[in-house]
Write a protein that holds these residues in place. Structure first.
Motif, PDB file in Angstrom:
ATOM      1  N   LEU A 106       0.826  -1.205   0.000  1.00 18.56           N
ATOM      2  CA  LEU A 106       0.000   0.000   0.000  1.00 18.56           C
ATOM      3  C   LEU A 106       0.862   1.259   0.000  1.00 18.56           C
ATOM      4  O   LEU A 106       0.517   2.264  -0.606  1.00 18.56           O
ATOM      5  N   GLU A 107       1.984   1.154   0.680  1.00 17.45           N
ATOM      6  CA  GLU A 107       2.886   2.306   0.722  1.00 17.45           C
ATOM      7  C   GLU A 107       3.375   2.641  -0.685  1.00 17.45           C
ATOM      8  O   GLU A 107       3.404   3.818  -1.079  1.00 17.45           O
TER       9      GLU A 107
ATOM     10  N   ILE B  59      -0.292   6.242  -6.775  1.00 19.43           N
ATOM     11  CA  ILE B  59      -1.538   6.993  -6.955  1.00 19.43           C
ATOM     12  C   ILE B  59      -1.219   8.478  -7.086  1.00 19.43           C
ATOM     13  O   ILE B  59      -1.789   9.179  -7.918  1.00 19.43           O
ATOM     14  N   ASN B  60      -0.261   8.899  -6.286  1.00 17.01           N
ATOM     15  CA  ASN B  60       0.189  10.280  -6.325  1.00 17.01           C
ATOM     16  C   ASN B  60       0.553  10.716  -7.740  1.00 17.01           C
ATOM     17  O   ASN B  60       0.333  11.863  -8.137  1.00 17.01           O
TER      18      ASN B  60
ATOM     19  N   TYR C 230      -4.276   6.624   3.624  1.00 18.19           N
ATOM     20  CA  TYR C 230      -3.491   7.564   2.822  1.00 18.19           C
ATOM     21  C   TYR C 230      -3.840   7.416   1.340  1.00 18.19           C
ATOM     22  O   TYR C 230      -4.088   8.391   0.644  1.00 18.19           O
ATOM     23  N   CYS C 231      -3.908   6.144   0.877  1.00 20.25           N
ATOM     24  CA  CYS C 231      -4.246   5.890  -0.528  1.00 20.25           C
ATOM     25  C   CYS C 231      -5.628   6.452  -0.858  1.00 20.25           C
ATOM     26  O   CYS C 231      -5.818   7.090  -1.897  1.00 20.25           O
TER      27      CYS C 231
ATOM     28  N   HIS D 282      -8.099   2.676 -12.641  1.00 17.54           N
ATOM     29  CA  HIS D 282      -7.707   3.161 -11.320  1.00 17.54           C
ATOM     30  C   HIS D 282      -8.911   3.332 -10.411  1.00 17.54           C
ATOM     31  O   HIS D 282      -8.855   3.060  -9.218  1.00 17.54           O
TER      32      HIS D 282
ATOM     33  N   LEU E  50      -9.550  -1.215  -2.787  1.00 17.94           N
ATOM     34  CA  LEU E  50      -9.181  -0.457  -1.586  1.00 17.94           C
ATOM     35  C   LEU E  50     -10.331  -0.363  -0.594  1.00 17.94           C
ATOM     36  O   LEU E  50     -10.134  -0.539   0.609  1.00 17.94           O
TER      37      LEU E  50
ATOM     38  N   GLN F 144      -1.696   3.308   5.934  1.00 15.26           N
ATOM     39  CA  GLN F 144      -1.325   3.340   4.522  1.00 15.26           C
ATOM     40  C   GLN F 144      -2.563   3.333   3.634  1.00 15.26           C
ATOM     41  O   GLN F 144      -2.628   4.003   2.608  1.00 15.26           O
TER      42      GLN F 144
ATOM     43  N   GLN G  43      -5.600  10.148  -1.036  1.00 17.44           N
ATOM     44  CA  GLN G  43      -4.919  10.552  -2.271  1.00 17.44           C
ATOM     45  C   GLN G  43      -5.879  10.583  -3.455  1.00 17.44           C
ATOM     46  O   GLN G  43      -5.877  11.497  -4.258  1.00 17.44           O
TER      47      GLN G  43
ATOM     48  N   LEU H 274       1.826   1.817  -3.422  1.00 22.96           N
ATOM     49  CA  LEU H 274       0.667   2.302  -4.170  1.00 22.96           C
ATOM     50  C   LEU H 274       0.372   3.754  -3.857  1.00 22.96           C
ATOM     51  O   LEU H 274      -0.025   4.514  -4.740  1.00 22.96           O
ATOM     52  N   GLY H 275       0.594   4.132  -2.604  1.00 25.67           N
ATOM     53  CA  GLY H 275       0.362   5.521  -2.227  1.00 25.67           C
ATOM     54  C   GLY H 275       1.132   6.461  -3.140  1.00 25.67           C
ATOM     55  O   GLY H 275       0.574   7.436  -3.655  1.00 25.67           O
TER      56      GLY H 275
END
Lengths: 519, 615
Positions: free
Chosen positions: A257-258, A264-265, A301-302, A275, A283, A298, A305, A260-261
């Motif tokens: 996930l980190e 995604i950014n 956060y995603c 997406h 998610l 995490q 985002q 992916l974060g």
């Protein structure tokens, strides 16, 4: 009672003094005790597991240092050293091959230095050698967990026994990927889909040190190999789906996930359907996982985002979260409330209007939760300036939703902190719209009574439906006549068919009735 | 109630019912969906078809909990829509349910679809059901495709050959699907699908699919193929096995993933059955040896469970075990993993019947002795629990010297579950070791359990005494255990005093009238004046229990006065149980008691029921 009657009692009692009475009673040894018992068991490796069928590792002897070799010999020596590092050793066995193990360690660490400090060493023939060496050392089927009910929050993870070598291999691979001479166009022949797939499977390792390395490696690969990006995302999706719907077990969710974060950014706008699907189908359902606590930060956060990228996603996301709102797990509920607050922090006022009703119905339930941490977390929303301004703006809608429960728990909640917080919230709400507040206070009793009445009506309805079940067939038929007659405007076109199916209906109820009685 | 009027004959328009199904409160929605059949009944078959089902199909966006209940209900809805003729009406909502994310819901929807597929006529199957399966099989999202995997098998046998060909084609496609989830589903249904296919198609279609799935890149797919391999092997004639299945199975037994090897070990018996004795002997035995020596404990555990080799050919079974299996077993006895040893311990005793007396004494006995001294209680327990197998072959005496310390240690284990387990084997042990050995070595243990800290142990110990008396007879009981049990009646701990009562409950019948009347009854009666109410009401219960064993003069002369006294006890429960005992034994004229002022409400209720139930 004479002592003669039960002689064995005294003797064993002395022998077993080590076992406390309480332990004898509950039989469940404390976790700490169990842990102490398996202090040795925290090292494992499938690759080097003791196996008599395995041929003994050939001894390896130290080659000359790379820095001492002439530039013409260096390349050849580098290749030799890479091949030498493909020899694997059994780290379960702490006595044999000590010298060879040390040689390999020294060689690996020399290789790390070599690729990070020298330019021009990454010529084409070394790519396959490096990939082979790395693959041989890190790709393996992960061993079964030593502790079948491993709880990542409580238990010590099983550490990789061969870490002294493996760490250097990972470090070497990273330096290789980060080398300024590194050519993705050359490397893509070796670092391909199969390679990445095996790498992703390693995220399940229990050893957090290894996951940390793989995370960085995957991040570099994702950054450098554009052709692998879609594949990586798809495979991560598959891992997550397996985790959510099949196994509920995967150690590397947080690390993935980190990554992916940050992926995604970097998504371009407008977001691709793929997406959005990832957000809604993976998610959001991921919030249902048992181990949510391990990766919630995490995950949230995603999600945030995504909303920051495309605010129109707010509504589906919030409705999705409300759908999966925890029913029984208070800790999870607190996490959900935290995530909602993160979303509210970035929400656009127009989006807020779309979700305020279902959302505040849920918040109103949380506020009145008997679990004080849940209630407290929800009440903290009123300390958030931005949320407060949104509430104020829409108080005509929100106040009626919140009022009933707030008013009730201000009198009923067992926890004094909650009662105090509720008073403050009520006060804030009163200041926002004192007229509406007074109206709500006045109508509170009536509303409760109306609710009660509705409840009674419902019970009545179901009672009658149940009676209907038990009634004689003929009575049911009569009812059906009336239904048909009174509500014929709903289904005029059915009237002419009505007579035809009367008898089958009777037969059905007959059968159902006899079933009921048979029980 | 909404728009419904008309007094007792209120009507239930669909709007009201649908309101219930839409209620904001999930719990209420769930309640209504669980009573969906009631709603359907109220509406009648036609409106169920024309109004309720379309509503259900349209509004499938709900909590998984609700969807699960819906999926389940629809599986038995056929009669409510008008019988098999109309069963296809149920397909649209179930189709949507078969595509949702949540596995539990999807599986239930598939289960219901499989159920109602049987109620379709062959024509309806082709017109309504098969198109649904095809739609699912070519769905966008993986969920519908996984659901489709489970539906091919149920419709295949009842459709025309053209449709059959299409179904096979769809299944083939799913086996090479892009998502591992779908391939897993296909892999797990491969065996089932193979069973309904014609043999030629098994060879031409299934075998390539099996080979491909068994070498999938994901071990989770490969391991499911192992199970399919067992089913497929059972379908093929012996001469085809070597070419078509064995290479793949051999490869699975040596797979690099332990999960796949585990699966092979776990399914080993089924596998032997499916491939027959010849292949087993030549092919599977070497593979099995490797599994017993596997580097992962999980695999060794699964393999250890199968060492008896039930399916080995009769004539060579002993030799195979002696020469190939036993050497591995010897190593496993001192394995580093407790689960491996405990799995082995649960089956190793069974080997003695196969190997015969001499081999058992020479080869197995030393192993039993090692395992009896194992550091893990579970290993020891498993050995003890299977003593009967050995007893038949060599008699238990050979073991008794080592047995005793093992039993004593388990009997005093810190974990009460271990103590409980050994108690359960006591009657068996006693029977095999004989009364003398028992009196000398084990009797004291059995008595010690009666005063264990844990109730479950005391309870089991009581039951154990009863079984022992059944084995050794009343006279033995009178001499050895009854005095000790009765002695506990004077213990200062009321729990121990109650244990006396519980023992009497259990023992009175097996000990017979004489012992009960002469020895037990006086103790029980004396305890009726105990200062702890729990003891007193257990006296009442005990008297009721042993009543049938006593003669009527003792009942009238001794039991009756005591119960009468207890019936006026100041404690409510004592009174209750005393009265229950009185009524249960038909000792007295009841009505005089019913209106006595000391009566508690519960006793009256009790009487009410006992009267209304007695003929």
């Amino acid at each position: 009672m004479s002592s003669r009657a039960l002689p064995p009692n005294a003797a064993p009692a002395l022998e077993m003094s080590a076992i406390s009475a309480s332990e004898k009673v509950d039989g469940f040894t404390r976790k700490s005790v169990r842990k102490a018992q398996r202090q040795r068991g925290c090292q494992g490796s499938s690759q080097f597991a003791a196996s008599s069928s395995r041929p003994a590792a050939p001894e390896i002897s130290a080659l000359p240092q790379l820095k001492d070799a002439s530039s013409t010999e260096q390349h050849e020596l580098f290749m030799q050293k890479l091949q030498q590092c493909c020899v694997m050793f059994d780290f379960y066995d702490t006595v044999t091959d000590l010298k060879s193990k040390e040689t390999k360690r020294a060689t690996l660490s020399e290789l790390v230095d070599y690729v990070s400090t020298n330019r021009g060493v990454l010529v084409e023939p070394v790519y396959p050698e490096i990939t082979t060496m790395v693959s041989t050392n890190i790709f393996r089927t992960l061993p079964p967990s030593e502790n079948p009910d491993f709880d990542p929050e409580e238990d010590e993870p099983t550490l990789e026994a061969s870490w002294p070598h493996m760490q250097l291999v990972y470090e070497f691979f990273l330096r290789f990927l980060e080398n300024p001479d590194f050519q993705p166009s050359t490397a893509k022949r070796y670092i391909d889909q199969k390679f990445v797939l095996q790498l992703l499977e390693l995220f399940d390792t229990e050893d957090p040190r290894e996951r940390e390395f793989i995370k960085t490696v995957l991040h570099r690969i994702y950054g450098k190999f554009l052709g692998l990006r879609a594949f990586v995302r798809k495979q991560i999706n598959n891992i997550f789906l397996r985790y959510i719907y099949e196994t509920e077990h995967f150690n590397g969710v947080a690390e993935l996930l980190e990554i992916l974060g940050s992926i995604i950014n970097g998504f371009a706008l407008p977001l691709k359907a793929e997406h959005k699907q990832f957000l809604m189908k993976i998610l959001i359902p991921m919030h249902t996982a048992k181990g949510l606590a391990l990766f919630h930060a995490q995950l949230a956060y995603c999600v945030v985002q995504f909303i920051e990228k495309d605010p129109t996603l707010t509504e589906v996301v919030v409705r999705g979260l409300l759908k999966f709102w925890p029913k029984t797990c208070s800790q999870k509920e607190v996490m959900f409330l935290g995530e909602i607050e993160e979303i509210l922090d970035v929400i656009e006022p127009t989006q807020f209007k779309k979700i305020q009703e279902p959302l505040f119905k849920q918040i109103s339930k949380c506020v009145s939760s008997p679990h004080f941490q849940v209630a407290e977390r929800a009440l903290y929303y009123w300390n958030n300036e931005y949320i407060l301004s949104l509430i104020e703006e829409n108080n005509a809608k929100i106040l009626p939703i919140m009022f009933g429960n707030l008013y009730r728990i201000s009198k009923e909640h067992w926890n004094p902190t909650i009662v105090a917080l509720v008073y403050n919230v009520l006060k804030t709400l009163m200041e926002m719209n004192s007229k509406l507040f007074d109206e709500l206070t006045a109508s509170y009793k009536c509303d409760r009574q109306r609710e009660k009445k509705k409840e009674q009506e419902r019970e009545e309805l179901w009672r009658k439906l149940d009676e209907l079940r038990l009634q004689e067939t003929s009575a049911i038929q009569n009812n059906r006549h009336e239904i048909q007659f009174t509500y014929s405007n709903n289904n005029n076109n059915n009237n002419n068919l009505h007579d035809k199916d009367e008898n089958p209906a009777a037969a059905i109820t007959d059968r159902i009735e006899s079933n009921t009685w048979a029980k | 109630m909404g728009t419904g009027t008309g007094g007792d004959d209120s009507l239930y328009p669909i709007a009201v019912l649908i309101d219930e199904l839409r209620n904001e409160d999930v719990q209420l929605r769930l309640n209504s969906i669980k009573k969906l059949s009631t709603i359907a009944l109220a509406l009648g078959v036609e409106r169920t078809r024309t109004e309720l089902l379309p509503f259900l199909t349209d509004t499938i966006y709900d909590e998984d909990e609700v969807l699960l209940a819906l999926a389940e209900q629809l599986g038995s809805f056929t009669v409510l829509v008008g019988g098999p003729e109309f069963v296809h009406c149920l397909l649209p909502p179930l189709e949507s349910l078969a595509t949702v994310e949540e596995t539990v819901v999807r599986d239930k929807a598939v289960e219901s679809l499989r159920k109602i597929s049987q109620e379709h006529s062959p024509v309806d199957l082709e017109v309504h059901f098969v198109p649904l399966v095809k739609r699912l099989a070519s769905g966008d999202w993986f969920t519908s495709r996984t659901s489709a995997c489970g539906l091919f098998g149920v419709c295949y046998p009842r459709v025309s050959s053209t449709v059959k060909a299409e179904i096979r084609q769809h299944f083939r496609t799913l086996c090479s699907d892009d998502t591992p989830m779908v391939r897993r589903a296909a892999s797990s249904k491969l065996g089932e699908f193979a069973k309904v296919l014609e043999l030629d198609y098994v060879k031409s279609d299934i075998i390539p699919l099996f080979t491909a799935l068994a070498s999938d890149e994901q071990d989770s797919v490969r391991l499911l193929a192992v199970e399919a391999g067992v089913s497929i092997a059972a379908l093929l004639p012996q001469e085809d096995l070597e070419d078509l299945v064995m290479p793949t199975l051999r490869q699975a037994a040596e797979d690099k993933s332990w999960r796949v090897r585990y699966m092979v070990a776990d399914k080993f018996s089924e596998l032997q059955k499916a491939v027959g004795p010849e292949i087993t002997k030549n092919d599977l035995v070497p593979a099995f040896q490797n599994l017993l020596k596997d580097c992962e404990a999980e695999v060794r555990t699964a393999a250890a469970n199968k060492v008896k080799g039930e399916v080995l050919p009769e004539d060579s079974r002993e030799t195979i075990i002696m020469t190939h299996i036993l050497p591995c077993v010897k190593e496993l006895v001192s394995d580093t993993n407790q689960h491996v040893k405990s799995a082995l311990a649960s089956v190793i005793m069974g080997l003695s019947t196969i190997l015969g007396k001499d081999n058992t004494v020479e080869h197995l006995l030393p192993l039993f002795l090692v395992q009896l001294k194992d550091e893990y209680p579970e290993v020891r327990l498993n050995i003890i629990s299977n003593l009967d197998c050995v007893n038949e072959v060599i008699g238990i005496r050979q073991l008794s010297q080592s047995l005793l310390p093992a039993i004593v240690e388990l009997a005093e284990d810190a974990k009460w579950r271990v103590r409980l387990a050994i108690i359960e084997y006591m009657p068996l042990l006693a029977g095999q070791l004989g009364v003398e050995f028992f009196d000398e070595k084990l009797n004291s243990l059995c008595m010690a359990w009666l005063i264990d800290h844990v109730y479950a142990i005391r309870e089991a110990a009581t039951c154990n005494l009863m079984k022992l008396v059944e084995k050794f007879g009343a006279e033995w009981a009178q001499n050895t255990i009854v005095p000790k049990v009765l002695g506990m009646a004077n213990d200062s701990n009321y729990l121990h005093r109650m244990t006396t009562l519980f023992c009497i409950n259990a023992l009175s019948e097996v000990c017979g009238q004489e012992i009960t009347t002469k020895h037990m009854l006086p103790v029980v009666l004396k305890m009726s004046t105990d200062q702890v109410a729990n003891v007193r009401f257990n006296v009442a219960r005990c008297l009721q229990k042993i009543g049938p064993v006593l003669d009527s003069s003792a009942l009238q002369a001794e039991v009756k006065p005591v119960l009468e006294k207890l019936a006026t006890d100041q404690d409510m429960d004592v009174k209750y149980f005393a009265l229950e005992a009185i009524s249960g034994m038909y000792l007295f004229n009841l009505p005089t008691y019913i209106f006595s002022e000391t009566f508690s409400f519960s006793s009256i209720l009790f009487f009410f029921f006992s009267f209304s139930l007695s003929p």
